[in-house]
Write an enzyme that holds these catalytic residues in place. Sequence first.
Site, PDB file in Angstrom:
ATOM      1  CG  ASN A   1      -5.162  -0.811   5.858  1.00 29.05           C
ATOM      2  OD1 ASN A   1      -4.671  -1.995   5.284  1.00 29.05           O
ATOM      3  ND2 ASN A   1      -5.867  -0.821   5.825  1.00 29.05           N
TER       4      ASN A   1
ATOM      5  NE  ARG B   1      -7.860   8.230  -3.746  1.00 25.05           N
ATOM      6  CZ  ARG B   1      -9.474   7.003  -3.357  1.00 25.05           C
ATOM      7  NH1 ARG B   1     -10.350   7.594  -2.379  1.00 25.05           N
ATOM      8  NH2 ARG B   1      -9.086   5.680  -4.100  1.00 25.05           N
TER       9      ARG B   1
ATOM     10  CE  LYS C   1      -8.642  -0.951   5.316  1.00 25.60           C
ATOM     11  NZ  LYS C   1      -9.179  -1.957   3.718  1.00 25.60           N
TER      12      LYS C   1
ATOM     13  CB  VAL D   1     -15.193   0.921  -0.675  1.00 22.28           C
ATOM     14  CG1 VAL D   1     -16.195  -0.462   0.004  1.00 22.28           C
ATOM     15  CG2 VAL D   1     -13.171   0.739   0.054  1.00 22.28           C
TER      16      VAL D   1
ATOM     17  CB  CYS E   1      -5.219   1.991   2.265  1.00 22.18           C
ATOM     18  SG  CYS E   1      -7.487   1.579   1.382  1.00 22.18           S
TER      19      CYS E   1
ATOM     20  CG  LEU F   1       9.682  -8.720   3.160  1.00 23.52           C
ATOM     21  CD1 LEU F   1       9.719  -9.862   3.932  1.00 23.52           C
ATOM     22  CD2 LEU F   1       9.922  -6.984   4.166  1.00 23.52           C
TER      23      LEU F   1
ATOM     24  CE  LYS G   1      -1.586  -2.140  -5.652  1.00 27.01           C
ATOM     25  NZ  LYS G   1      -2.260  -2.455  -4.774  1.00 27.01           N
TER      26      LYS G   1
ATOM     27  CB  THR H   1     -13.784   8.005   6.547  1.00 29.29           C
ATOM     28  OG1 THR H   1     -13.006   6.377   5.755  1.00 29.29           O
ATOM     29  CG2 THR H   1     -14.871   7.163   6.847  1.00 29.29           C
TER      30      THR H   1
ATOM     31  CE  LYS I   1      -9.214   6.459   3.396  1.00 26.72           C
ATOM     32  NZ  LYS I   1      -9.643   5.910   4.450  1.00 26.72           N
TER      33      LYS I   1
END
Length: 441
Positions: free
Chosen positions: A211, A331, A207, A11, A263, A253, A324, A86, A266
């Site tokens: 997600n 991760r 946020k 980030v 993301c 989908l 991906k 985090t 977690k």
Amino acid sequence: MKIAVIGAGYVGLVSGACLAEFGFDVFCVDHDAARVDDLNAGRIPIHEAGLNSLIHAHRQAGRLHFTRDLKSAVAQAEAIFIAVSTPTRRGDDAADLAYVHKAAAEIATALDGYSVIITKSTVPVGTARKLKAQIKALRPDAEFDVAANPEFLREGSAVDDFLRPDRIVVGSETKRAQETLRKIYQPITAKGAPLIFTDFESAELIKYAANGYLAMRLAFVNQLADLCEKVGGDIAVVAKGIGHDKRIGHHYLQPGPGFGGSCFPKDTRALAATAREAGAPLSLIEAVVRANDRRKSELFARVTETLGGSVAGKRIAVLGLAFKADTDDMRDAPALDLIPALVAAKASVAAYDPVVRPNGTAVFSGIDWAKTAYDAAKGADAVVMLTEWNEFRGLDLSKLAKRMRSAVMIDLRNLYSTADIAKTPFIYHSLGRQVITPACK
């Protein structure tokens, strides 16, 4: 404007490079000396489309700097972004804010003049308010504001997401902080990007809510694909049919082997933990977490069943290791569940990924690393499509099959249409569709 970005991870690097693109003087701070040295030498530690060229251009222009010296970076900075990690806290599902609070403490000692301290890291509801109290206690004389400005960056398209966002969310309590953030984002709000000002808590929750909802769609379509396999439906047709409903849409989908990355895993856990602590448990999100964990743990059983109940002595080609396409992020990648299980079951595994390299995946042992997809398939009893790299969509399937001992494909990304597969010698297993075998052609 001088801007400091604390944390030169995913980030922080994307945010810092894009802020430099707006013309600001940006100082990215990280305590990892090796990472700072690499960045100053032009070695970018992550694979992200467009990031390398952006960093190199703005370093050359003198607008982007990498340093370990937080004090000098923070001094006189009008805006300070906290973009540290985090991770999930050990022992429970809550977000570990140790790095955030450490950064806030260091910022407090270095403040010199008015600054807005902005949380860019994904943090639980209430964090901005706690940071404000923490900094005030450490530096009661300091002139500062706190703002919550969550990122909405998709790995693989993060630079584009920052420069052309769907929206910018800012939680703040003062007009002065709002004006600073308005000035920072003016280059993109001028082009029509909506800037939403709200309170701290709403900004932080937006946020997690985004997600959580997207993860829920992925878990739903994966379970729907399983149902299609049992009753004879085609998930591609079903997803298209429901996607045309304007209330639903076509995004998220596409069935797969389970979501991973930095993301969704977690953040869904942290959202569920926050909700439990607040006395308003989100049972839907908790079910999503369980469903996704189960999805990845069942990959081995899917491969084993396809190969007659045992993979012992079989050679399996695994194509794609990143969670991906268009990233090298491992991760919570499905490969971390599938490959060790295959190796433990005495299978021989050959792996190939266009970006992930052996020196970055010490977690894997006892596997062969191939230089191409065709090399991985040589002598294989089955090929498993695990990441949706475009490179894999364009493979010469006849050439691939000829290299294999047995032409079996387990496509966990539904990269191919049944019409395309019907022209090949493959026995084809995919998600939410019926098995295609040569005898059925």
